[in-house]
Design an enzyme around this catalytic site. Sequence first.
Site, PDB file in Angstrom:
ATOM      1  N   ARG A 111       0.316  -1.343  -0.050  1.00 33.45           N
ATOM      2  CA  ARG A 111       0.007   0.335  -0.107  1.00 33.45           C
ATOM      3  C   ARG A 111       0.895   1.332  -0.095  1.00 33.45           C
ATOM      4  O   ARG A 111       0.930   2.378   0.140  1.00 33.45           O
ATOM      5  CB  ARG A 111      -1.176  -0.137   1.385  1.00 33.45           C
ATOM      6  CG  ARG A 111      -1.818  -1.397   1.360  1.00 33.45           C
ATOM      7  CD  ARG A 111      -3.093  -0.488   1.699  1.00 33.45           C
ATOM      8  NE  ARG A 111      -4.142  -2.108   2.056  1.00 33.45           N
ATOM      9  CZ  ARG A 111      -4.089  -2.944   2.612  1.00 33.45           C
ATOM     10  NH1 ARG A 111      -2.914  -3.393   3.375  1.00 33.45           N
ATOM     11  NH2 ARG A 111      -4.593  -3.690   2.222  1.00 33.45           N
ATOM     12  N   LYS A 133       3.233  11.512 -11.516  1.00 33.47           N
ATOM     13  CA  LYS A 133       2.364  10.351 -12.216  1.00 33.47           C
ATOM     14  C   LYS A 133       3.652   9.276 -12.284  1.00 33.47           C
ATOM     15  O   LYS A 133       4.487   8.940 -13.126  1.00 33.47           O
ATOM     16  CB  LYS A 133       2.184  11.057 -13.702  1.00 33.47           C
ATOM     17  CG  LYS A 133       0.870  12.335 -13.588  1.00 33.47           C
ATOM     18  CD  LYS A 133       0.288  12.952 -14.536  1.00 33.47           C
ATOM     19  CE  LYS A 133      -0.245  13.748 -14.789  1.00 33.47           C
ATOM     20  NZ  LYS A 133      -0.926  13.898 -16.420  1.00 33.47           N
ATOM     21  N   GLU A 175       9.827  17.248 -25.369  1.00 33.62           N
ATOM     22  CA  GLU A 175       9.110  18.108 -24.317  1.00 33.62           C
ATOM     23  C   GLU A 175       9.913  19.578 -24.384  1.00 33.62           C
ATOM     24  O   GLU A 175       9.130  20.323 -23.507  1.00 33.62           O
ATOM     25  CB  GLU A 175       9.003  16.743 -22.902  1.00 33.62           C
ATOM     26  CG  GLU A 175       8.660  15.975 -23.432  1.00 33.62           C
ATOM     27  CD  GLU A 175       7.347  15.796 -23.197  1.00 33.62           C
ATOM     28  OE1 GLU A 175       6.586  17.091 -22.456  1.00 33.62           O
ATOM     29  OE2 GLU A 175       6.108  14.464 -23.324  1.00 33.62           O
ATOM     30  N   LYS A 203       7.929  23.383 -14.264  1.00 37.95           N
ATOM     31  CA  LYS A 203       6.573  22.058 -14.287  1.00 37.95           C
ATOM     32  C   LYS A 203       6.327  21.717 -12.327  1.00 37.95           C
ATOM     33  O   LYS A 203       5.172  21.632 -12.256  1.00 37.95           O
ATOM     34  CB  LYS A 203       7.462  20.864 -14.686  1.00 37.95           C
ATOM     35  CG  LYS A 203       6.894  18.964 -14.043  1.00 37.95           C
ATOM     36  CD  LYS A 203       6.130  17.634 -15.268  1.00 37.95           C
ATOM     37  CE  LYS A 203       6.029  17.098 -14.302  1.00 37.95           C
ATOM     38  NZ  LYS A 203       5.017  15.606 -15.000  1.00 37.95           N
ATOM     39  N   GLU A 213      -3.895  17.017 -10.678  1.00 41.93           N
ATOM     40  CA  GLU A 213      -5.015  17.801 -12.319  1.00 41.93           C
ATOM     41  C   GLU A 213      -6.165  17.800 -12.544  1.00 41.93           C
ATOM     42  O   GLU A 213      -6.666  16.986 -12.689  1.00 41.93           O
ATOM     43  CB  GLU A 213      -4.417  16.547 -12.961  1.00 41.93           C
ATOM     44  CG  GLU A 213      -4.693  17.230 -14.299  1.00 41.93           C
ATOM     45  CD  GLU A 213      -3.516  16.390 -15.620  1.00 41.93           C
ATOM     46  OE1 GLU A 213      -2.565  15.816 -15.457  1.00 41.93           O
ATOM     47  OE2 GLU A 213      -4.606  15.528 -17.349  1.00 41.93           O
ATOM     48  N   ARG A 217      -2.991  21.352 -13.881  1.00 43.22           N
ATOM     49  CA  ARG A 217      -1.838  21.083 -14.673  1.00 43.22           C
ATOM     50  C   ARG A 217      -2.164  19.844 -16.079  1.00 43.22           C
ATOM     51  O   ARG A 217      -1.261  19.762 -16.191  1.00 43.22           O
ATOM     52  CB  ARG A 217      -1.719  19.305 -13.627  1.00 43.22           C
ATOM     53  CG  ARG A 217      -0.875  18.491 -14.310  1.00 43.22           C
ATOM     54  CD  ARG A 217      -0.349  17.865 -12.586  1.00 43.22           C
ATOM     55  NE  ARG A 217       0.337  16.861 -12.501  1.00 43.22           N
ATOM     56  CZ  ARG A 217       1.217  15.899 -11.987  1.00 43.22           C
ATOM     57  NH1 ARG A 217       1.209  15.921 -10.668  1.00 43.22           N
ATOM     58  NH2 ARG A 217       1.950  15.209 -12.532  1.00 43.22           N
ATOM     59  N   ASN A 221      -0.095  18.863 -20.421  1.00 40.23           N
ATOM     60  CA  ASN A 221      -0.379  18.332 -21.805  1.00 40.23           C
ATOM     61  C   ASN A 221      -0.645  18.827 -22.721  1.00 40.23           C
ATOM     62  O   ASN A 221      -1.099  18.421 -23.890  1.00 40.23           O
ATOM     63  CB  ASN A 221      -1.947  17.337 -21.744  1.00 40.23           C
ATOM     64  CG  ASN A 221      -1.403  16.255 -20.689  1.00 40.23           C
ATOM     65  OD1 ASN A 221      -0.413  15.266 -20.382  1.00 40.23           O
ATOM     66  ND2 ASN A 221      -2.370  15.745 -19.129  1.00 40.23           N
ATOM     67  N   HIS A 224      -0.516  17.130 -26.544  1.00 40.74           N
ATOM     68  CA  HIS A 224      -0.046  15.445 -26.050  1.00 40.74           C
ATOM     69  C   HIS A 224      -1.469  15.224 -26.888  1.00 40.74           C
ATOM     70  O   HIS A 224      -1.418  13.906 -26.331  1.00 40.74           O
ATOM     71  CB  HIS A 224      -0.215  15.362 -24.663  1.00 40.74           C
ATOM     72  CG  HIS A 224       1.248  15.325 -23.994  1.00 40.74           C
ATOM     73  ND1 HIS A 224       1.721  15.937 -24.012  1.00 40.74           N
ATOM     74  CD2 HIS A 224       1.834  14.786 -23.280  1.00 40.74           C
ATOM     75  CE1 HIS A 224       3.469  16.103 -23.626  1.00 40.74           C
ATOM     76  NE2 HIS A 224       3.730  14.887 -23.441  1.00 40.74           N
ATOM     77  N   HIS A 228      -0.720  11.310 -28.274  1.00 47.48           N
ATOM     78  CA  HIS A 228      -0.940  10.262 -27.886  1.00 47.48           C
ATOM     79  C   HIS A 228      -2.147   9.370 -28.656  1.00 47.48           C
ATOM     80  O   HIS A 228      -2.108   7.875 -28.476  1.00 47.48           O
ATOM     81  CB  HIS A 228      -2.277   9.703 -26.313  1.00 47.48           C
ATOM     82  CG  HIS A 228      -0.970  10.391 -25.526  1.00 47.48           C
ATOM     83  ND1 HIS A 228      -1.899  11.301 -24.402  1.00 47.48           N
ATOM     84  CD2 HIS A 228       0.156  10.450 -25.207  1.00 47.48           C
ATOM     85  CE1 HIS A 228      -1.043  10.965 -23.728  1.00 47.48           C
ATOM     86  NE2 HIS A 228       0.561  11.047 -23.205  1.00 47.48           N
ATOM     87  N   HIS A 240       8.008   9.596 -28.595  1.00 49.49           N
ATOM     88  CA  HIS A 240       7.013  10.495 -28.141  1.00 49.49           C
ATOM     89  C   HIS A 240       6.877  11.750 -28.065  1.00 49.49           C
ATOM     90  O   HIS A 240       5.860  12.797 -28.494  1.00 49.49           O
ATOM     91  CB  HIS A 240       6.354  10.309 -26.423  1.00 49.49           C
ATOM     92  CG  HIS A 240       5.518  10.789 -25.406  1.00 49.49           C
ATOM     93  ND1 HIS A 240       4.802  10.822 -25.600  1.00 49.49           N
ATOM     94  CD2 HIS A 240       6.555  12.103 -24.907  1.00 49.49           C
ATOM     95  CE1 HIS A 240       3.761  11.521 -24.840  1.00 49.49           C
ATOM     96  NE2 HIS A 240       4.935  12.450 -24.396  1.00 49.49           N
TER      97      HIS A 240
END
Length: 334
Positions: A111, A133, A175, A203, A213, A217, A221, A224, A228, A240
């Site tokens: 956990r 993330k 990026e 960032k 987010e 936030r 993206n 993106h 994606h 990417h």
Amino acid sequence: MHQVVNVELADRRYPVLVGAGVRSELASVLPADVRRVAIITQAGIPWDADPGRDHTRIEIPDGEPAKSLAVVEDVCRQMAAAGITRADAVVAIGGGVATDVAGFVAAVYHRGIRFVSVSTTLLGQVDASVGGKTGVNLPEGKNLVGVFWQPTAVLCDTETLSTLPHREMQCGLGEVAKYHFLGGEGLDELDLAECVAACVRIKADVVAADEREGGRRAILNYGHTLAHAIETAGDYDLRHGEAVAVGLVYAAAVARNLGRIDDARVAEHHRVLSAYDLPSTLPPQLTDDELLALFSRDKKAIDGVTLVLDGERGVETVVGVDDEVLRASFAAVR
Ligand code: GLY
């Protein structure tokens, strides 16, 4: 000499160390009470770091296919077999794949246990390793299973970038190009370590304002949604960051077609991509219909297609962008 950027969270802060050789700081950034460490890395990563305590090394497969629930299970089982406990920590050494998988493992094992990233790629340093993330892919899409799990510290060792293949470097530069439009004008004039630190600072500010987010936030993206979709549609010869570069041109075209930005701002997008020698066109096999269908499966698409777009107030999320505008804007990336 290294720079330290602090990521300020609601309940704590953690440092991101940027500079040549900072991987040697691993033992000192691990909390003193961590007894054992599971190092998660990939065979293709030519770098190591010494945690200064008893450790077990776990290799996950190379490349994006390693971001799977099957690999997470395998790593957790190896950690259990090695007797890693809640008092211990996970250390990732590698790029975005290693840090995404290791972060997810750290979040779910017992956990949740502590986690440090040693990031060895430009993409990882300016984006994936910072901000908490973590997650893995499903056949239906990238990063569809994951959690927010903030690290205890991140080490962005710019020395490791010296061995990065050209395409991997380009991947990170996609990026970096994004950050030009999030307040990073002039990034292309900085040396590499300063550029990484400047991107991490941008960032860190965004993450501090919106850790999970809930809103702001999402600007990280930028570029993106199309990226994606390209990555989900098939195995095209675009990394990417290269796909993000194409996505930035597309987002600029959508913003121009909506009257949010002028031609000069569109030209600035092209200038930045040229400065980094990044692509600006789609793989020709991809059809508009296929891409539009994938847009509606994007994680941001709750009330119609949601895009992150530039405008007078800067880059922001725009909900429910009209299909005709989305379709017409593909011309800019054909
Ligand atoms: N890569 C986007 C984010 O960390 O929010």
